[in-house]
Write a protein that holds these residues in place. Structure first.
Motif, short mmCIF file in Angstrom:
data_model
loop_
_atom_site.label_atom_id
_atom_site.label_comp_id
_atom_site.label_asym_id
_atom_site.label_seq_id
_atom_site.Cartn_x
_atom_site.Cartn_y
_atom_site.Cartn_z
N ASP A 155 33.55 -10.17 -4.95
CA ASP A 155 33.13 -9.28 -6.03
C ASP A 155 34.32 -8.51 -6.60
OD1 ASP A 155 30.47 -10.02 -5.92
OD2 ASP A 155 29.97 -8.47 -4.46
N GLU A 156 35.37 -8.36 -5.84
CA GLU A 156 36.54 -7.64 -6.31
C GLU A 156 37.34 -8.43 -7.34
OE1 GLU A 156 38.72 -6.24 -2.93
OE2 GLU A 156 37.05 -5.03 -2.22
N LEU A 157 36.96 -9.67 -7.61
CA LEU A 157 37.63 -10.46 -8.63
C LEU A 157 37.38 -9.91 -10.03
CD1 LEU A 157 36.95 -14.07 -7.34
CD2 LEU A 157 39.15 -12.93 -7.47
N VAL A 158 36.22 -9.28 -10.22
CA VAL A 158 35.89 -8.74 -11.54
C VAL A 158 36.91 -7.67 -11.90
CG1 VAL A 158 34.15 -7.50 -12.89
CG2 VAL A 158 33.44 -9.26 -11.26
N GLY A 159 37.51 -7.83 -13.09
CA GLY A 159 38.52 -6.89 -13.57
C GLY A 159 39.94 -7.37 -13.32
N LYS A 160 40.12 -8.38 -12.47
CA LYS A 160 41.47 -8.89 -12.20
C LYS A 160 41.91 -9.84 -13.30
CE LYS A 160 41.82 -8.19 -7.36
NZ LYS A 160 42.48 -8.61 -6.17
N VAL A 198 40.88 -21.45 -13.90
CA VAL A 198 41.69 -20.23 -14.00
C VAL A 198 42.26 -19.93 -12.62
CG1 VAL A 198 39.74 -18.67 -13.58
CG2 VAL A 198 41.74 -17.83 -14.80
N LYS A 199 43.49 -19.45 -12.60
CA LYS A 199 44.11 -19.04 -11.35
C LYS A 199 44.14 -17.52 -11.31
CE LYS A 199 48.07 -19.69 -8.38
NZ LYS A 199 49.30 -20.40 -8.13
N VAL A 200 43.48 -16.98 -10.27
CA VAL A 200 43.44 -15.53 -10.06
C VAL A 200 44.08 -15.29 -8.71
CG1 VAL A 200 42.00 -13.48 -9.86
CG2 VAL A 200 41.32 -15.34 -11.39
N SER A 235 36.68 -22.28 -11.18
CA SER A 235 36.12 -22.78 -12.43
C SER A 235 35.85 -21.56 -13.30
CB SER A 235 34.82 -23.54 -12.18
OG SER A 235 35.06 -24.69 -11.42
N ALA A 236 36.03 -21.74 -14.61
CA ALA A 236 35.87 -20.59 -15.51
C ALA A 236 35.18 -21.01 -16.79
CB ALA A 236 37.23 -19.99 -15.83
N THR A 237 34.41 -20.06 -17.35
CA THR A 237 33.82 -20.22 -18.67
C THR A 237 34.22 -19.03 -19.52
OG1 THR A 237 31.79 -19.06 -18.06
CG2 THR A 237 31.79 -21.45 -17.77
N ALA A 238 34.08 -19.20 -20.83
CA ALA A 238 34.42 -18.10 -21.74
C ALA A 238 33.61 -18.27 -23.02
CB ALA A 238 35.91 -18.11 -22.04
N ARG A 273 31.36 -12.65 -12.22
CA ARG A 273 31.47 -13.71 -11.22
C ARG A 273 30.11 -14.29 -10.96
NH1 ARG A 273 30.27 -14.71 -5.89
NH2 ARG A 273 29.32 -12.68 -5.70
N GLY A 274 29.98 -15.59 -11.14
CA GLY A 274 28.76 -16.31 -10.77
C GLY A 274 28.94 -16.78 -9.33
N THR A 275 28.16 -17.75 -8.92
CA THR A 275 28.28 -18.27 -7.56
C THR A 275 29.64 -18.92 -7.35
OG1 THR A 275 25.92 -18.66 -7.55
CG2 THR A 275 27.18 -19.72 -5.84
N THR A 276 30.01 -19.83 -8.24
CA THR A 276 31.30 -20.52 -8.09
C THR A 276 32.10 -20.53 -9.38
OG1 THR A 276 30.29 -22.65 -8.64
CG2 THR A 276 30.44 -22.07 -6.30
N VAL A 277 31.59 -19.90 -10.43
CA VAL A 277 32.25 -19.92 -11.72
C VAL A 277 32.52 -18.49 -12.18
CG1 VAL A 277 32.06 -20.65 -14.14
CG2 VAL A 277 31.08 -22.07 -12.33
N LEU A 278 33.73 -18.26 -12.65
CA LEU A 278 34.09 -16.95 -13.19
C LEU A 278 33.94 -16.96 -14.70
CD1 LEU A 278 37.40 -16.23 -11.22
CD2 LEU A 278 35.08 -15.51 -10.63
N GLU A 279 33.44 -15.88 -15.26
CA GLU A 279 33.40 -15.71 -16.70
C GLU A 279 34.62 -14.86 -17.06
OE1 GLU A 279 30.59 -13.90 -20.23
OE2 GLU A 279 29.70 -14.31 -18.25
#
Length: 142
Positions: free
Chosen positions: A83-88, A104-106, A112-115, A130-136
Motif C-alpha cells: 500500500d505504500e507504493l501509492v504516491g511513489k 513501470v519500475k518503482v 504492470s501499470a495502466t493510465a 494500487r490494484g491487486t497486481t496492477v498499478l494505476e
C-alpha cells in the motif's frame, strides 16, 4: 518406507513452497502433513486415521486463522508494504497504451501499470492507485 516418513517429506516440500508463495494455505497443509506424520508414528497401520487427522488439522487452521489474520491486518498501526507504493515515483519501462497494460519500475520492482493517457518508455510517473497486481499511474506533474 514408513508412512510417517512420507508425511514428513510432504510437509517439508509444502513448507518450502510456502516460503516462495507466502499465501499461508500451503503452510496449513504442511502443518496438516506434520500432524498426519505424528499420527503415523502413533498408528502406523492406519492410513485412514492419518489422512483424517491431517485434513482436520489443515481445515481447522484454515477456518480459524482467517479471522485472526483479518483482525491483525485491520489493527491499529498495521500497514501493508504494498500500500505504500501509492504516491511513489516510477519510470515507465514498457509503454502504457489506453486499454492495455504496460510496465513501470518503482524502486527495485517492476509492476504492470495502466493510465488514463498513453505513456512512453522513460517517462516519470506517480502511482495513484494500487490494484491487486496492477498499478494505476499518472505522468509526473500531470
Amino acid at each position: 518406507m514408513d508412512g510417517w516418513v512420507i508425511w514428513f517429506i510432504a510437509a517439508g516440500v509444502l513448507l518450502v513452497i510456502e516460503m516462495f508463495t507466502l499465501t499461508f494455505y500451503l503452510l496449513w497443509l504442511g502443518i496438516g502433513a506434520l500432524v498426519a506424520a505424528v499420527v503415523g508414528l502413533l498408528f502406523p497401520d492406519s492410513l485412514v486415521i492419518q489422512i483424517i487427522a491431517g485434513a482436520v488439522a489443515s481445515l481447522l487452521l484454515t477456518i480459524y486463522t482467517k479471522p485472526l489474520t483479518r483482525k491483525f491486518r485491520s489493527g491499529r498501526g498495521y500497514r501493508d508494504a504494498i500500500d505504500e507504493l501509492v504516491g511513489k515515483e516510477g519510470i515507465i519501462v514498457d509503454p502504457v497504451v489506453i486499454g492495455r497494460t504496460g510496465i513501470v519500475k518503482v524502486g527495485n520492482e517492476t509492476w504492470s501499470a495502466t493510465a488514463d493517457e498513453p505513456l512512453q518508455a522513460g517517462e516519470t510517473v506517480t502511482v495513484i492507485h494500487r490494484g491487486t497486481t496492477v498499478l494505476e499511474v499518472r505522468k509526473k506533474g500531470g
